[in-house]
Structures are given as structure tokens and as C-alpha cells.
Design a protein around this motif. Structure first.
Motif: not given
Length: 319
Positions: A18-22, A205-210
Motif C-alpha cells: 500500500t502507499k504506507d508500505l504495508k 513509522l517515519l521511514a514508512i512515511k518517507l
């Protein structure tokens, strides 16, 4: 990279995350929330496992080769015979550390598979606390340390039972997974020195956002400030954050994603190299070619015309 038993191939276009890398793939089904996968990485593939996270607890064993894994803020090299434990909801990825083929197996277990309706001591003390990351075990059990634990052999038996599915295999697998937790509980404290624990949920979580920002905008011109602003960091601290999280500079991280997109286009389309360069955000085709060759050892044209012809080797054919 080729993966078996339902596991996705290397993703470079958001098809499997997904967009948040899940990770999008459901592991198992509602009646049996666990699954097993085998991954084969050919020698010409630099990336072993793309950045993603999933809800499941993951046990991973290396059968051939070695790789550098990134779990949260931990950087861990694992080789044949080692066991890796990846906590639920933790961003992780992997890259190669030397030449040669890599083969590894993953056993993914959902919370619902191990949990029970009764909130007894097993549920509260071991299962729930593990999935809430209140109870942690070492991230890696090296081969020499596993001699006293036997996790590798138990995981291999789980894999065998899962694929062969003898009568009552569901009971056997669940029993063996609890046996693994028991072995970890008994032995992990004695072998914990210097082995590290996966940590850094906030930074994960910050890395996922990046990474989500890069995935959405890689084809555009992106500055260091643009990336730093996504995680509310000043550029200097941001560079240190990226280096610690991915062992890359921000530009290397951005170019890594652009190259994955480029490889996907080289493999699945007949677009010209100059067009692929433009579509993946490189300033010009010369820069694209230089960056591609540095990463893969071949120019994009050579990769398309020669290397892909040999992909039949790991698809079961001959070159």
C-alpha cells in the motif's frame, strides 16, 4: 528474484504494498492465519527484499548465501544457517552483501493464529505481549548459537509439514510454533549478548512515511529539503536518520527506488532507455545509465538485451 508458494515477486510499482508500505498479500486465510514462503534471489539481482511491513510475526531462515537485513533501526547480516526474527508491524528490507545466489524461507504467523478466546497466562504473558512488542527476543540467532536452541531445524520441519500437509498438519504446525516460543523463552536470555533486538517503532513509522513519499513522487524532481520536510527534520539530522535507517544517503535511497522502477520497465515494456530515464526521474539519460551501471554492473541496454535472456536459468530453463 523469484518467490514461491504464493509470495510476491520483487515489487517496484506498488502492486504488492500500500502507499504506507504495508504488504497487501493476506498470509493464510481466516481459518489458518499463517503461511510459508521460499524466496530465490539470482546473482544479478542486487535487492533481496524491498522495504515493507506486515502484521505478522516473521521467522526467516537463510539456506544459501548471505544478506544484509534492515529491521527498524537494526542492521543485521545473516548467513546460511542463521535464524532471523522480525516483529509484527516493523519495517524491514534486505540487500545482498556479496555475489552469488540467495535462498531463504519465511514463516509468517498472525496474532489470531496463536491467540485464544480465554485470556489466560499464555495469552497475556506470551502471545499478546509478543505481538504488542512488550516482549522481545533477539533479532537474530546465529548458526553457532542455534546449536543449543534448534530453531532452524524446527522451522525446517514446519516448512516441510506446511507444504506436504499430512493428516492433522494444522495441529502439528501450531504445536511447533509454541515450541519455538518456549525455546526462545528458555534460551534467548543466555545468548542475548551483542545480538541486538529490533527497535525503533517511531523511526520505523517515519521511514514508512518517507518511503511512501518517494514512491509517490520518484518521477519528479525531489530535493533534500523536500524529503526532510516529510518527516519534519532539518536536512542535517535527516541525512543521519536515513544513513542509520537504510545505510544509504538520501540520494542513494531515492535512486534505489528509481532504479527499481527502471528495472520493472526494462523487464515489462518495450519503452526506449531514454524514455525510461525520463519516467523514473533521472535528469538525463547519461546520468541514468551511469547510476544503473554502478548499481547493477551493466548498462540498461545490456541488462535488457543480455541479462534478462538468462532469467530462464532461475525459472527452470537453461541459458
Amino acid at each position: 528474484m523469484k518467490k514461491h508458494q504464493g509470495y510476491e515477486s520483487q515489487d517496484s510499482n506498488g502492486k504488492f504494498v500500500t502507499k504506507d508500505l504495508k504488504e497487501k498479500i493476506q498470509h493464510g486465510d481466516k481459518q489458518f492465519r499463517m503461511s510459508v514462503y521460499k524466496t530465490y534471489v539470482p546473482s544479478f539481482s542486487n535487492l533481496v527484499l524491498y522495504s515493507h511491513w506486515n502484521e505478522e510475526l516473521e521467522f526467516l531462515i537463510i539456506e544459501e548465501g548471505s544478506a544484509q537485513f534492515y529491521i527498524g533501526q537494526e542492521k543485521i547480516k545473516i548467513s546460511s544457517g542463521d535464524v532471523l526474527i522480525i516483529p509484527p508491524n516493523m519495517l524491514h528490507s534486505a540487500s545482498r552483501v556479496d555475489q552469488g545466489e540467495i535462498v531463504f524461507y519465511a514463516v509468517l504467523v498472525h496474532y489470531n493464529f496463536l491467540s485464544s478466546f480465554e485470556n489466560d497466562i499464555i495469552q497475556s504473558k506470551y502471545v499478546s505481549s509478543l505481538f504488542l512488542q512488550q516482549r522481545q527476543y533477539p533479532s537474530v540467532i546465529p548458526k553457532d548459537k542455534d546449536s543449543q536452541m534448534g530453531l532452524f531445524s524446527v522451522l525446517k520441519e514446519i516448512i516441510h509439514v506446511y507444504w506436504n500437509k499430512p493428516a492433522g498438519y494444522e495441529l502439528k504446525i501450531k504445536a511447533m510454533l509454541f515450541d519455538i516460543l518456549f525455546r526462545l523463552e528458555v534460551c534467548a536470555k543466555d545468548i542475548d549478548t551483542g545480538m541486538g533486538r529490533a527497535r525503533g517503532s517511531h523511526h520505523s513509522l517515519l521511514a514508512i512515511k518517507l518511503l511512501a513519499f518517494i514512491q509517490e513522487n520518484y518521477s519528479k524532481r525531489i530535493s533534500l529539503n523536500d524529503m526532510a520536510n516529510q518527516v519534519n527534520m532539518n536536512p542535517s539530522y535527516f541525512c543521519r536518520f536515513v544513513k542509520k535507517q537504510f545505510d544509504l544517503t538520501p540520494l542513494e535511497l531515492l535512486n534505489q527506488h528509481r532504479l527499481l522502477e527502471a528495472v520493472n520497465l526494462l523487464e515489462t515494456s518495450d519503452k526506449k532507455v531514454v524514455e525510461i530515464s525520463n519516467l523514473t526521474g533521472f535528469s538525463n539519460v547519461n546520468r541514468f545509465t551511469e547510476t544503473f551501471k554502478k548499481a547493477y554492473g551493466y548498462t540498461p541496454t545490456h541488462y535488457r538485451n543480455n541479462i534478462l535472456d538468462c532469467s530462464c536459468k532461475y525459472l527452470g530453463g537453461t541459458c
